[in-house]
Design a protein around this motif. Structure first.
Motif, short mmCIF file in Angstrom:
data_model
loop_
_atom_site.label_atom_id
_atom_site.label_comp_id
_atom_site.label_asym_id
_atom_site.label_seq_id
_atom_site.Cartn_x
_atom_site.Cartn_y
_atom_site.Cartn_z
N ARG A 104 -14.80 -2.65 8.04
CA ARG A 104 -13.46 -2.99 8.53
C ARG A 104 -12.38 -2.65 7.50
NH1 ARG A 104 -13.09 -8.98 10.63
NH2 ARG A 104 -11.15 -8.10 11.48
N LYS A 105 -12.79 -1.98 6.46
CA LYS A 105 -11.84 -1.65 5.40
C LYS A 105 -10.69 -0.81 5.94
CE LYS A 105 -12.14 -0.62 0.47
NZ LYS A 105 -13.03 -0.19 -0.64
N GLY A 106 -9.46 -1.25 5.65
CA GLY A 106 -8.28 -0.55 6.11
C GLY A 106 -7.82 -0.96 7.48
N ALA A 107 -8.58 -1.84 8.15
CA ALA A 107 -8.24 -2.23 9.53
C ALA A 107 -8.01 -3.72 9.70
CB ALA A 107 -9.35 -1.78 10.48
N TRP A 140 -7.53 -2.44 2.35
CA TRP A 140 -8.23 -3.35 3.27
C TRP A 140 -7.42 -3.67 4.52
CZ3 TRP A 140 -13.24 -4.81 3.06
CH2 TRP A 140 -13.91 -4.57 1.86
N PHE A 141 -6.11 -3.78 4.37
CA PHE A 141 -5.28 -4.24 5.48
C PHE A 141 -4.59 -3.08 6.19
CE2 PHE A 141 -5.48 -7.92 2.64
CZ PHE A 141 -5.83 -8.91 3.53
N HIS A 142 -4.42 -3.25 7.48
CA HIS A 142 -3.64 -2.29 8.27
C HIS A 142 -2.18 -2.72 8.17
CE1 HIS A 142 -2.59 0.53 11.42
NE2 HIS A 142 -1.97 -0.44 12.06
N ILE A 143 -1.38 -1.94 7.48
CA ILE A 143 0.00 -2.37 7.20
C ILE A 143 1.04 -1.50 7.89
CG2 ILE A 143 -0.67 -3.34 4.97
CD1 ILE A 143 0.51 -0.90 3.63
N PRO A 166 -7.81 -13.14 7.68
CA PRO A 166 -7.98 -11.81 8.27
C PRO A 166 -9.42 -11.51 8.66
CG PRO A 166 -7.68 -11.65 5.91
CD PRO A 166 -7.49 -13.09 6.25
N ALA A 167 -10.36 -12.26 8.09
CA ALA A 167 -11.79 -12.10 8.39
C ALA A 167 -12.47 -13.43 8.06
CB ALA A 167 -12.40 -10.97 7.55
N ALA A 168 -13.67 -13.62 8.55
CA ALA A 168 -14.42 -14.83 8.19
C ALA A 168 -14.54 -14.88 6.68
CB ALA A 168 -15.79 -14.80 8.85
#
Length: 378
Positions: A234-237, A371-374, A276-278
């Protein structure tokens, strides 16, 4: 004295047409309906068997609906002001146009067929009338449409106050219900128990966020072996934990030239912050000069640090599901008059709170954009 038909021809040939801007009324109306649906969902969420999840989703829906409604009203206000200025600037022309239409409408058919220059003049006048009248009707219809649009846009802005008031009360009640539901929650798994003495000593001895983060493993007692499932795929999403706008990027200097290895997100007051995730809660509470901090561990060696919250939920060692609430931003909800004022003057001062997000891999800061979709944030 200029005859009515001659004046009509002058107006049609000399005056530029009104600008054809896109009508934002439909967008504002759709946004209001989205907000109404979110308000209705809040009542249903309070009776849901999984109240925390339902309340979290509906509060987020309210925040998204409020954002859409603000933008819709802003566009409507801009359009209404543009039309009002345009109509005011053409006040003389409009008065002349209406006078011409009235003059033509008041004359009987025999009168229109008579001309002082005789039959040829009458024929020419008839030809002019047949050519000009459709254009006059078109201009009159255009003017009528713009006046009706101004009225519609003003009604939208007036009606928004009731919707906003209902929504504001509903979301305040939902936040209170959510806080109680989180406090009463007993079904979360726990990976460890935090030692309060060691935690206090670590806080007292830490001068930097890095120093504190490196000692987190020391404050855990009876920690279960292993880690949560790997989320590398899920990296980047991953979604950002709060709805807002990126104010400052990774190691981007501020006005004083100070840089931080994280993102600063401008949010609205009392915005909901979620996982953002468990993740396992490694720490929550005040830390250094960061205000209230929530440190989440979604997998071994990876930390998401959220700093600047006003209220924090949960206890260290608990494992939260993805999208679970971890706290609220500070500030206070603006009054309805303040919201409408900000919309009317186009002010961007509604995002008065800031959340700092730092991502650490093996205790070294990395760009959260990894890690995050920005892209395309509110």
């Amino acid at each position: 004295m200029i005859r009515p038909l001659a004046l009509a021809a002058m107006l049609l040939t000399a005056a530029p047409a009104f600008s054809q801007a896109a009508d934002p009324a439909q967008g504002a109306t759709a946004a209001a309906k989205d907000l109404d649906r979110a308000i209705a969902a809040m009542d249903a969420a309070k009776s849901s068997s999984d109240r925390i999840k339902a309340l979290t989703q509906t509060i987020r829906a309210y925040e998204a609906g409020l954002t859409a409604m603000r933008e819709g009203l802003r566009q409507a206000s801009i359009r209404e002001q543009t039309l009002s200025r345009e109509l005011q600037a053409r006040e003389t022309e409009i008065a002349q146009l209406l006078g011409v239409l009235q003059s033509i409408g008041d004359q009987t058919s025999p009168g229109l067929l008579l001309h002082p220059d005789g039959p040829m003049g009458t024929a020419r006048a008839g030809m002019i009338l047949s050519d000009v009248t459709p254009a006059l009707n078109t201009r009159a219809a255009e003017l009528r449409g713009k006046l009706e649009e101004v009225t519609t846009l003003r009604q939208l802005q007036d009606n928004a106050a009731d919707t906003l008031q209902t929504g504001l009360q509903a979301v305040q009640d939902a936040r209170a219900t959510l806080s109680k539901a989180v406090a009463d929650r007993t079904d979360l798994p726990r990976r460890f128990t935090a030692d309060p003495v060691k935690t206090a000593l670590l806080i007292a001895s830490s001068e930097t966020l890095q120093g504190f983060a490196s000692g987190l493993s020391e404050i855990a007692q009876n920690e279960a072996p292993g880690s949560l499932p790997d989320i590398a795929f899920r990296k980047g999403a991953l979604p950002l934990p709060v709805q807002g706008r990126i104010l400052r990027g990774y190691v981007e200097p501020d006005a004083a030239g100070i840089t931080r290895p994280g993102l600063i997100i401008a949010t609205r007051p009392r915005a909901l912050v979620t996982t953002p995730a468990a993740a396992t809660i490694r720490y929550r509470g005040p830390l250094l000069d960061y205000g209230n901090v929530m440190i989440l561990e979604p997998q071994a060696g990876l930390l998401f640090i959220l700093a600047g919250l006003d209220t924090v939920y949960g206890e260290p060692g608990q494992v939260l599901p993805s999208g679970a609430p971890v706290g609220l931003m500070g500030g206070s909800d603006p009054g309805i008059g303040e919201i409408l004022s900000q919309v009317g003057d186009g002010a961007g001062t509604d995002r008065t709170e800031t959340l700092y997000i730092e991502t650490r891999e093996m205790n070294a800061p990395v760009n959260p954009a990894n890690w995050f979709h920005i892209d395309g944030q509110d």
